[in-house]
Scaffold this motif. Structure first.
Motif, PDB file in Angstrom:
ATOM      1  N   LEU A  46      -1.191   0.406   1.814  1.00 55.80           N
ATOM      2  CA  LEU A  46      -0.194   0.949   3.304  1.00 55.80           C
ATOM      3  C   LEU A  46       1.076  -0.829   3.270  1.00 55.80           C
ATOM      4  O   LEU A  46       0.427  -1.645   3.224  1.00 55.80           O
ATOM      5  N   LEU A  47       2.238  -0.372   2.770  1.00 57.60           N
ATOM      6  CA  LEU A  47       3.314  -1.149   3.192  1.00 57.60           C
ATOM      7  C   LEU A  47       3.150  -1.123   4.680  1.00 57.60           C
ATOM      8  O   LEU A  47       4.377   0.104   5.113  1.00 57.60           O
ATOM      9  N   THR A  78       8.373   1.174   9.505  1.00 55.75           N
ATOM     10  CA  THR A  78       7.734   3.185   9.061  1.00 55.75           C
ATOM     11  C   THR A  78       6.156   2.049   7.970  1.00 55.75           C
ATOM     12  O   THR A  78       5.944   0.942   7.734  1.00 55.75           O
ATOM     13  N   VAL A  79       5.463   2.714   7.688  1.00 59.67           N
ATOM     14  CA  VAL A  79       4.655   2.953   7.264  1.00 59.67           C
ATOM     15  C   VAL A  79       4.268   3.488   5.975  1.00 59.67           C
ATOM     16  O   VAL A  79       5.185   4.540   6.165  1.00 59.67           O
ATOM     17  N   THR A  80       4.531   3.137   4.783  1.00 61.35           N
ATOM     18  CA  THR A  80       4.686   3.140   3.298  1.00 61.35           C
ATOM     19  C   THR A  80       3.368   3.315   2.622  1.00 61.35           C
ATOM     20  O   THR A  80       2.781   2.407   2.079  1.00 61.35           O
ATOM     21  N   GLY A 109       6.416   5.090  -3.681  1.00 64.51           N
ATOM     22  CA  GLY A 109       5.943   5.306  -1.835  1.00 64.51           C
ATOM     23  C   GLY A 109       6.066   6.391  -1.824  1.00 64.51           C
ATOM     24  O   GLY A 109       7.548   6.819  -1.747  1.00 64.51           O
ATOM     25  N   ILE A 110       5.754   6.533  -0.724  1.00 61.65           N
ATOM     26  CA  ILE A 110       6.054   8.130   0.391  1.00 61.65           C
ATOM     27  C   ILE A 110       5.797   7.309   1.591  1.00 61.65           C
ATOM     28  O   ILE A 110       4.840   6.479   2.017  1.00 61.65           O
ATOM     29  N   VAL A 111       7.000   7.057   2.381  1.00 61.93           N
ATOM     30  CA  VAL A 111       6.692   6.475   3.878  1.00 61.93           C
ATOM     31  C   VAL A 111       6.015   8.315   4.182  1.00 61.93           C
ATOM     32  O   VAL A 111       6.807   8.726   4.470  1.00 61.93           O
ATOM     33  N   LEU A 138       8.108  15.232   5.873  1.00 63.06           N
ATOM     34  CA  LEU A 138       8.440  13.809   6.216  1.00 63.06           C
ATOM     35  C   LEU A 138       9.512  13.429   4.974  1.00 63.06           C
ATOM     36  O   LEU A 138      10.101  13.730   3.921  1.00 63.06           O
ATOM     37  N   MET A 139      10.316  12.719   5.843  1.00 67.19           N
ATOM     38  CA  MET A 139      11.407  11.528   5.089  1.00 67.19           C
ATOM     39  C   MET A 139      10.587  10.976   4.296  1.00 67.19           C
ATOM     40  O   MET A 139      10.073   9.481   4.439  1.00 67.19           O
ATOM     41  N   GLY A 140      10.336  11.236   2.530  1.00 67.65           N
ATOM     42  CA  GLY A 140       9.686   9.673   1.873  1.00 67.65           C
ATOM     43  C   GLY A 140       9.805   8.739   0.920  1.00 67.65           C
ATOM     44  O   GLY A 140       9.569   7.764   1.363  1.00 67.65           O
TER      45      GLY A 140
END
Length: 187
Positions: free
Chosen positions: A11-12, A26-28, A40-42, A73-75
């Motif tokens: 997780l970023l 955010t967490v990506t 990656g996906i937010v 979600l807005m990925g």
């Protein structure tokens, strides 16, 4: 790039000083990271669009009401017309990528069709768009203190309320991210 340096299944966590509004707070989930770059996906930016609206756009009639009520979600800012489904590993679909032993990323429509029929994965997130990095770009951002990283867990990815994911992910490192300065420094 070796498997030991890959950030897949990490997780970023955006640092408080993140200037890019696409990634602020955010967490990506990094789904793929190799010599060609990263994807990656937010996982904490719900849109006003519900899954039912997506089912309608795809002409999926008589969709499962429970699935239809879930948010989309807005990925990420890249390819917002493309859909991505993060889900548990109980099922594989036509174009599924193993992010970890517990999490899959599917890009094929068969998973959406299964969700509309009420037969989709027990745990899932549907996102439009993704976060993408060119080769070496994510590594540069890491060196610039743009992100913290922690190994992804299904609980953070699927179970926590969206508004809690950023602080909870940082909390797994023992960090209260709300107390961090937005200014990065190097000693």
């Amino acid at each position: 790039m070796s498997a030991t340096t890959s950030l897949a299944n990490q997780l970023l966590i955006a640092m408080p000083g993140m200037q890019d509004p696409n990634f602020s707070s955010t967490v990506t989930l990094v789904c793929e990271h190799n010599d060609d770059g990263a994807l990656g996906i937010v996982i904490n930016r719900p849109l006003t669009l519900k899954l039912g609206g997506l089912f309608e756009q795809l002409d999926l009639a008589d969709a499962d009401a429970e699935a239809a009520s879930n948010p989309v979600l807005m990925g990420g800012p890249v390819g917002p017309e493309r859909g991505f489904v993060l889900h548990d590993a109980a099922h594989s679909y036509e174009h599924s990528l193993a992010v970890s032993s517990e999490i899959r990323l599917t890009l094929s429509r068969d998973v959406i069709d299964a969700m509309a029929r009420g037969r989709g994965p027990a745990k899932s997130l549907v996102a439009l768009g993704y976060a993408g990095w060119e080769p070496g770009q994510l590594e540069e951002e890491m060196l610039a203190n743009s992100w913290l990283t922690v190994t992804a867990t299904p609980q953070i990815v699927f179970d926590l309320p969206f508004a809690e994911r950023w602080t909870a992910a940082a909390g797994t490192l023992g960090i209260d991210i709300s107390q961090m300065s937005p200014d990065a420094g190097h000693a």
